[in-house]
Design an enzyme around this catalytic site. Structure first.
Site, short mmCIF file in Angstrom:
data_model
loop_
_atom_site.label_atom_id
_atom_site.label_comp_id
_atom_site.label_asym_id
_atom_site.label_seq_id
_atom_site.Cartn_x
_atom_site.Cartn_y
_atom_site.Cartn_z
N CYS A 93 21.10 -45.70 49.51
CA CYS A 93 21.72 -45.58 50.83
C CYS A 93 21.55 -44.18 51.45
O CYS A 93 20.48 -43.83 51.90
CB CYS A 93 23.19 -45.98 50.75
N HIS A 190 23.98 -51.23 46.75
CA HIS A 190 25.06 -50.61 46.00
C HIS A 190 25.48 -51.57 44.89
O HIS A 190 24.82 -52.54 44.60
CB HIS A 190 26.28 -50.36 46.91
#
Length: 238
Positions: A93, A190
């Site tokens: 990310c 994630h």
């Protein structure tokens, strides 16, 4: 064999969705096989070890990325040199975005990245959120959770990590997820992604050993539990 050195970038600031779990997964998979490992956390102002085998970085809130922005930028030459030398990197990310050329905010402000990956990210008001699973050429299925507002576009110097099957991936338009250049891997997954993607975890370890010229055959591990977690995550509503 000499212990693998895992370097964990900004463990406090860049861990909003449990990305520190990726460090724990790699450590445990090495320990289960009786293989030595050293974990080195690197925070703002700390030196980057020159003998890193694997470098891991996670995602954080915009404020956290601002806190580490200047520190990350000045590490650019060393990060580029490490990438050129084949150090294995897994960037999640926000770290993925900062490894690119730049992040352009919703207001049009350009924030320079370090240019390790040939990607550019543009901010936008809508967040891309939910479980995602990705088909990759080498590691099969990866399962994770995406939550980002940046839309990332790949240049010719980067290949997609894989094809998004459930979520929105890099930008919600072209079906791609993540980016790969040699041993550098960026992704929006994630979760932590390695907890539900054991083949991917072992692929990172093999890359690290191969770079050192050491045998890369890893003893099998019973992965029934992480595979079950992956199936459950894929079947859950977004």
């Amino acid at each position: 064999m000499k212990a693998l050195r895992l370097v964990h970038l900004y463990p406090r600031e860049m861990n909003i969705y449990g990305d520190t779990g990726n460090v724990l997964v790699l450590r445990r998979r090495l320990q289960w096989r009786g293989l030595a490992v050293t974990i080195t956390p690197v925070s703002v102002g700390d030196p980057l070890p020159h003998d890193a085998d694997i470098l891991l970085g996670g995602g954080g809130q915009d404020a956290a990325q601002g806190d580490i922005g200047a520190d990350f930028a000045q590490r650019g030459p060393q990060l580029r040199a490490m990438a050129d030398d084949g150090v294995v990197m897994l960037a999640i990310c926000g770290t993925y975005q900062m490894l690119g050329h730049e992040f352009v905010t919703q207001e049009g402000r350009r924030i320079a990245g370090v240019g390790v990956l040939d990607v550019v990210t543009h901010g936008q008001p809508v967040r891309l959120i939910g479980n995602n699973w990705v088909v990759t050429p080498q590691a099969g299925r990866l399962v994770g959770y995406e939550n980002h507002s940046g839309l990332t576009t790949l240049g010719p110097g980067a290949a997609p990590l894989g094809t998004s099957q459930l979520g929105r991936g890099n930008n919600g338009k072209d079906g791609t997820e993540g980016a790969v250049r040699d041993n550098v891997i960026g992704t929006y997954l994630h979760g932590p992604v390695l907890a539900k993607s054991p083949r991917f975890a072992d692929d990172l370890l093999r890359r690290a050993y191969l770079r050192r010229g050491e045998p890369a055959e890893l003893e099998p591990i019973d992965d029934a539990l992480p595979e079950l977690a992956a199936r459950v995550a894929v079947g859950r509503p977004r």
